[in-house]
Design a protein around this motif. Structure first.
Motif, PDB file in Angstrom:
ATOM      1  N   LEU A   1      -4.544  40.919 -31.815  1.00 50.21           N
ATOM      2  CA  LEU A   1      -5.738  40.554 -31.072  1.00 50.21           C
ATOM      3  C   LEU A   1      -5.749  41.243 -29.712  1.00 50.21           C
ATOM      4  CD1 LEU A   1      -5.963  36.706 -31.761  1.00 50.21           C
ATOM      5  CD2 LEU A   1      -6.995  38.593 -33.062  1.00 50.21           C
ATOM      6  N   ALA A   2      -6.870  41.884 -29.405  1.00 48.24           N
ATOM      7  CA  ALA A   2      -7.062  42.523 -28.099  1.00 48.24           C
ATOM      8  C   ALA A   2      -7.913  41.619 -27.217  1.00 48.24           C
ATOM      9  CB  ALA A   2      -7.716  43.888 -28.267  1.00 48.24           C
ATOM     10  N   SER A   3      -8.027  41.998 -25.958  1.00 47.46           N
ATOM     11  CA  SER A   3      -8.791  41.227 -24.986  1.00 47.46           C
ATOM     12  C   SER A   3      -9.874  42.098 -24.372  1.00 47.46           C
ATOM     13  CB  SER A   3      -7.862  40.718 -23.881  1.00 47.46           C
ATOM     14  OG  SER A   3      -8.600  40.123 -22.834  1.00 47.46           O
ATOM     15  N   SER A   4     -11.073  41.546 -24.253  1.00 49.47           N
ATOM     16  CA  SER A   4     -12.154  42.244 -23.564  1.00 49.47           C
ATOM     17  C   SER A   4     -12.697  41.326 -22.483  1.00 49.47           C
ATOM     18  CB  SER A   4     -13.262  42.638 -24.546  1.00 49.47           C
ATOM     19  OG  SER A   4     -14.339  43.255 -23.852  1.00 49.47           O
ATOM     20  N   THR A   5     -12.211  41.513 -21.264  1.00 51.41           N
ATOM     21  CA  THR A   5     -12.680  40.712 -20.136  1.00 51.41           C
ATOM     22  C   THR A   5     -13.313  41.566 -19.039  1.00 51.41           C
ATOM     23  OG1 THR A   5     -10.450  40.793 -19.171  1.00 51.41           O
ATOM     24  CG2 THR A   5     -10.995  38.873 -20.522  1.00 51.41           C
ATOM     25  N   THR A   6     -12.902  42.835 -18.925  1.00 49.34           N
ATOM     26  CA  THR A   6     -13.450  43.733 -17.908  1.00 49.34           C
ATOM     27  C   THR A   6     -14.770  44.301 -18.390  1.00 49.34           C
ATOM     28  OG1 THR A   6     -11.209  44.289 -17.230  1.00 49.34           O
ATOM     29  CG2 THR A   6     -12.969  45.728 -16.467  1.00 49.34           C
ATOM     30  N   GLU A   7     -15.758  44.306 -17.501  1.00 47.83           N
ATOM     31  CA  GLU A   7     -17.103  44.677 -17.921  1.00 47.83           C
ATOM     32  C   GLU A   7     -17.825  45.432 -16.818  1.00 47.83           C
ATOM     33  OE1 GLU A   7     -21.051  42.350 -19.676  1.00 47.83           O
ATOM     34  OE2 GLU A   7     -19.592  41.276 -18.463  1.00 47.83           O
ATOM     35  N   GLY A   8     -18.536  46.510 -17.181  1.00 42.25           N
ATOM     36  CA  GLY A   8     -19.403  47.221 -16.255  1.00 42.25           C
ATOM     37  C   GLY A   8     -18.720  47.552 -14.946  1.00 42.25           C
ATOM     38  N   GLN A   9     -19.387  47.203 -13.857  1.00 41.79           N
ATOM     39  CA  GLN A   9     -18.868  47.490 -12.521  1.00 41.79           C
ATOM     40  C   GLN A   9     -18.168  46.283 -11.901  1.00 41.79           C
ATOM     41  OE1 GLN A   9     -19.083  50.684 -11.412  1.00 41.79           O
ATOM     42  NE2 GLN A   9     -19.966  51.005 -13.448  1.00 41.79           N
ATOM     43  N   ASN A  10     -17.903  45.255 -12.711  1.00 41.13           N
ATOM     44  CA  ASN A  10     -17.307  44.031 -12.177  1.00 41.13           C
ATOM     45  C   ASN A  10     -15.822  44.154 -11.893  1.00 41.13           C
ATOM     46  OD1 ASN A  10     -19.729  42.689 -12.272  1.00 41.13           O
ATOM     47  ND2 ASN A  10     -19.353  41.762 -14.271  1.00 41.13           N
ATOM     48  N   GLY A  11     -15.197  45.239 -12.400  1.00 33.22           N
ATOM     49  CA  GLY A  11     -13.770  45.402 -12.182  1.00 33.22           C
ATOM     50  C   GLY A  11     -13.001  44.251 -12.782  1.00 33.22           C
ATOM     51  N   GLY A  12     -12.140  43.636 -11.992  1.00 34.77           N
ATOM     52  CA  GLY A  12     -11.314  42.546 -12.485  1.00 34.77           C
ATOM     53  C   GLY A  12     -11.916  41.167 -12.282  1.00 34.77           C
ATOM     54  N   ASN A  13     -13.202  41.077 -11.960  1.00 36.91           N
ATOM     55  CA  ASN A  13     -13.829  39.772 -11.761  1.00 36.91           C
ATOM     56  C   ASN A  13     -14.204  39.188 -13.117  1.00 36.91           C
ATOM     57  OD1 ASN A  13     -15.111  37.502 -10.869  1.00 36.91           O
ATOM     58  ND2 ASN A  13     -16.878  38.560  -9.992  1.00 36.91           N
ATOM     59  N   ILE A  14     -13.242  38.549 -13.764  1.00 33.88           N
ATOM     60  CA  ILE A  14     -13.492  38.073 -15.117  1.00 33.88           C
ATOM     61  C   ILE A  14     -14.191  36.719 -15.146  1.00 33.88           C
ATOM     62  CG2 ILE A  14     -11.571  39.403 -16.034  1.00 33.88           C
ATOM     63  CD1 ILE A  14      -9.922  36.896 -16.158  1.00 33.88           C
ATOM     64  N   ARG A  15     -14.500  36.173 -13.974  1.00 32.46           N
ATOM     65  CA  ARG A  15     -15.264  34.930 -13.932  1.00 32.46           C
ATOM     66  C   ARG A  15     -16.749  35.166 -13.728  1.00 32.46           C
ATOM     67  NH1 ARG A  15     -15.970  31.625 -15.525  1.00 32.46           N
ATOM     68  NH2 ARG A  15     -15.929  29.719 -14.309  1.00 32.46           N
ATOM     69  N   PHE A  16     -17.181  36.397 -14.025  1.00 36.00           N
ATOM     70  CA  PHE A  16     -18.615  36.727 -13.992  1.00 36.00           C
ATOM     71  C   PHE A  16     -18.901  37.692 -15.131  1.00 36.00           C
ATOM     72  CE2 PHE A  16     -22.342  39.145 -12.959  1.00 36.00           C
ATOM     73  CZ  PHE A  16     -23.194  38.220 -12.382  1.00 36.00           C
ATOM     74  N   SER A  17     -19.887  37.353 -15.941  1.00 35.01           N
ATOM     75  CA  SER A  17     -20.266  38.198 -17.078  1.00 35.01           C
ATOM     76  C   SER A  17     -21.722  38.642 -16.955  1.00 35.01           C
ATOM     77  CB  SER A  17     -20.083  37.451 -18.405  1.00 35.01           C
ATOM     78  OG  SER A  17     -18.728  37.234 -18.677  1.00 35.01           O
ATOM     79  N   SER A  18     -21.966  39.890 -17.292  1.00 34.96           N
ATOM     80  CA  SER A  18     -23.340  40.401 -17.351  1.00 34.96           C
ATOM     81  C   SER A  18     -23.916  40.247 -18.750  1.00 34.96           C
ATOM     82  CB  SER A  18     -23.360  41.877 -16.941  1.00 34.96           C
ATOM     83  OG  SER A  18     -22.938  42.042 -15.603  1.00 34.96           O
ATOM     84  N   ALA A  19     -23.156  40.646 -19.755  1.00 33.71           N
ATOM     85  CA  ALA A  19     -23.634  40.566 -21.134  1.00 33.71           C
ATOM     86  C   ALA A  19     -23.738  39.109 -21.569  1.00 33.71           C
ATOM     87  CB  ALA A  19     -22.686  41.314 -22.064  1.00 33.71           C
ATOM     88  N   ALA A  20     -24.812  38.810 -22.298  1.00 37.49           N
ATOM     89  CA  ALA A  20     -25.061  37.436 -22.741  1.00 37.49           C
ATOM     90  C   ALA A  20     -25.100  37.360 -24.258  1.00 37.49           C
ATOM     91  CB  ALA A  20     -26.390  36.929 -22.174  1.00 37.49           C
ATOM     92  N   VAL A  21     -24.735  36.190 -24.766  1.00 36.26           N
ATOM     93  CA  VAL A  21     -24.829  35.928 -26.197  1.00 36.26           C
ATOM     94  C   VAL A  21     -26.303  35.754 -26.568  1.00 36.26           C
ATOM     95  CG1 VAL A  21     -24.263  34.289 -28.033  1.00 36.26           C
ATOM     96  CG2 VAL A  21     -22.553  34.858 -26.293  1.00 36.26           C
ATOM     97  N   GLU A  22     -26.736  36.512 -27.558  1.00 35.77           N
ATOM     98  CA  GLU A  22     -28.094  36.373 -28.096  1.00 35.77           C
ATOM     99  C   GLU A  22     -28.026  35.458 -29.312  1.00 35.77           C
ATOM    100  OE1 GLU A  22     -30.810  37.755 -26.862  1.00 35.77           O
ATOM    101  OE2 GLU A  22     -30.047  39.290 -25.470  1.00 35.77           O
ATOM    102  N   ARG A  23     -28.944  34.516 -29.417  1.00 37.58           N
ATOM    103  CA  ARG A  23     -28.903  33.537 -30.494  1.00 37.58           C
ATOM    104  C   ARG A  23     -30.152  33.608 -31.363  1.00 37.58           C
ATOM    105  NH1 ARG A  23     -24.953  29.461 -29.122  1.00 37.58           N
ATOM    106  NH2 ARG A  23     -24.124  29.842 -27.019  1.00 37.58           N
ATOM    107  N   ALA A  24     -29.934  33.481 -32.670  1.00 34.54           N
ATOM    108  CA  ALA A  24     -31.023  33.382 -33.646  1.00 34.54           C
ATOM    109  C   ALA A  24     -30.568  32.366 -34.683  1.00 34.54           C
ATOM    110  CB  ALA A  24     -31.314  34.728 -34.290  1.00 34.54           C
ATOM    111  N   GLY A  25     -30.836  31.095 -34.408  1.00 33.15           N
ATOM    112  CA  GLY A  25     -30.314  30.043 -35.266  1.00 33.15           C
ATOM    113  C   GLY A  25     -28.812  29.949 -35.109  1.00 33.15           C
ATOM    114  N   THR A  26     -28.098  30.009 -36.219  1.00 33.47           N
ATOM    115  CA  THR A  26     -26.628  29.964 -36.164  1.00 33.47           C
ATOM    116  C   THR A  26     -26.020  31.354 -36.010  1.00 33.47           C
ATOM    117  OG1 THR A  26     -26.471  30.056 -38.575  1.00 33.47           O
ATOM    118  CG2 THR A  26     -26.539  27.859 -37.546  1.00 33.47           C
ATOM    119  N   GLU A  27     -26.873  32.387 -36.063  1.00 30.63           N
ATOM    120  CA  GLU A  27     -26.381  33.754 -35.894  1.00 30.63           C
ATOM    121  C   GLU A  27     -26.403  34.136 -34.423  1.00 30.63           C
ATOM    122  OE1 GLU A  27     -28.596  36.392 -38.335  1.00 30.63           O
ATOM    123  OE2 GLU A  27     -27.758  35.621 -40.214  1.00 30.63           O
ATOM    124  N   ILE A  28     -25.411  34.893 -34.007  1.00 29.79           N
ATOM    125  CA  ILE A  28     -25.345  35.360 -32.623  1.00 29.79           C
ATOM    126  C   ILE A  28     -25.023  36.850 -32.605  1.00 29.79           C
ATOM    127  CG2 ILE A  28     -24.640  33.129 -31.688  1.00 29.79           C
ATOM    128  CD1 ILE A  28     -21.764  34.219 -31.586  1.00 29.79           C
TER     129      ILE A  28
END
Length: 408
Positions: free
Chosen positions: A135-162
């Motif tokens: 298992l790998a980890s994906s916590t670093t995102e965009g220009q946020n660097g190591g700020n893993i307590r802020f996310s830009s990407a959001a979960v998109e929902r369509a019923g039970t599918e995401i």
């Protein structure tokens, strides 16, 4: 190294929790096979910046990737003490292997602590144990660097599918992993800090490489950047919010495992310095070489490093199931300072070891070379930057001094 020197601690356990108790008797022998494979391949892994496949395959063969999974789900029920001992031993053999193992075990810890009771996550635990999934980890995102307590990407929902599309600027060994544990905003209208944790497997996502990995050290972690695209089911979201997972498991386990891996790197450097001092003294009729004082300094900082890790391990183990204690400001400050202190001490130790060896340590082509170890350990203060951690601790401490009635 002598793997028999690695001590696996005995713990008092409740007999009613027998399915979760590890049988440690096989751990040293199983670990020795992985350490041997990692050490034999370490130089080439670094030189070619390639994934340490032989070592990870050995970990699969010895069933160490699922060692932390409770026995009831097919694993060994290894404790945090067992896991950090393994990280330390692997750090003495191959830095990249140790860090990959540490990151993987942090994700497994999240599954074990926060996935029990969820049918999907329990099934994934069984797969980790039976298939030895990495298992790998994906916590670093965009220009946020190591700020893993802020996310830009959001979960998109369509019923039970995401679905999720994430600009993951770093996913260590992402191309080689069997699954990824990643964070995201709960929904499009959620705040960046309102996050969820997802466990996804490679049949659910695609990775398109966006950033290469050509670095000074830790080259075998293959921590390239990717655009992550995922489609799956809402059941893959952990039932608990990421804020709770982050405080209780992600941060403490990561910092304990990383620190243990860095201590292993530092110990390997001290061993080389000791071997050099002994050889130099024999060649000089018993007279100590000029670098002997630096060897003593290296030994002292390594001892301090290991003592700090042990103290934090004991503190975490004592409160492992006390949610209030784990979320307290005192514990969170301590476990974050562990990362800062351990990384700085590890660098200091390896630098002292190099100075003890002198030119023999500076060279890349001798038995006493410390170059690879130094390059690898230099990653530790910037892997989630120490300055960011210290700033966050200072902000939290200042806020805690203000009475709740005056904060609004």
């Amino acid at each position: 190294m002598n793997v028999q020197q690695v001590i696996f601690r005995d713990q008092i356990v409740d007999e009613t929790a027998a399915p979760f108790v590890a049988d440690r008797s096989s751990f040293p022998q199983r670990l020795a096979a992985v350490v041997s494979a990692a050490a034999a391949d370490a130089e080439d892994v670094d030189r070619a910046a390639r994934f340490p496949r032989k070592a990870i395959d050995a970990a699969r063969t010895e069933r160490l990737l699922g060692v932390q999974v409770p026995k009831v789900f097919g694993g060994d029920g290894a404790s945090i003490f067992d896991i950090t001992d393994m990280c330390y031993a692997l750090g003495r053999a191959c830095s990249s292997t140790a860090m990959i193992f540490a990151m993987h075990q942090t994700k497994v810890a999240c599954l074990v602590r926060h996935g029990t009771g969820s049918a999907y996550h329990e099934a994934l635990m069984r797969r980790v144990a039976s298939e030895q999934m990495l298992l790998a980890s994906s916590t670093t995102e965009g220009q946020n660097g190591g700020n893993i307590r802020f996310s830009s990407a959001a979960v998109e929902r369509a019923g039970t599918e995401i679905s999720l599309v994430r600009n993951a600027t770093v996913i260590s060994y992402g191309a080689q992993a069997d699954g990824i544990v990643t964070i995201a905003r709960r929904a499009n209208d959620a705040a960046g800090s309102d996050q969820v944790l997802l466990a996804i497997t490679k049949d659910d996502y695609t990775l398109e490489r966006s950033v290469e990995w050509e670095t000074l050290g830790m080259r075998g972690t293959c921590s390239a950047g990717f655009e992550l695209k995922f489609k799956g089911s809402s059941e893959q979201i952990f039932p608990e919010g990421y804020d709770k997972i982050h405080a209780q498991t992600m941060t403490p386990v990561a910092h304990l495992c990383w620190s243990s891996a860095w201590a292993g790197i530092a110990a390997a450097a001290v061993e080389r310095a000791q071997a050099f001092i002994r050889k130099a003294a024999r060649g000089a009729g018993g007279h100590m070489p000029p670098g002997a004082a630096h060897f003593n300094a290296a030994k002292m900082t390594l001892a301090k490093l290991r003592a700090i890790i042990t103290a934090n391990l004991d503190a975490y183990a004592a409160h492992e199931h006390d949610e209030r204690a784990l979320s307290s400001l005192d514990f969170q400050s301590s476990i974050n300072l562990l990362k800062v202190e351990a990384s700085e001490l590890a660098v200091e130790t390896v630098m002292s070891a190099m100075r003890a060896c002198g030119l023999a340590g500076y060279r890349n082509d001798g038995d006493f070379s410390v170059g690879r170890l130094l390059r690898d350990v230099l990653s530790s203060p910037i892997m989630i930057n120490n300055d960011r951690i210290l700033s966050n601790i200072a902000s939290a401490s200042l806020m805690s001094a203000v009475p709740a009635s005056l904060r609004d």
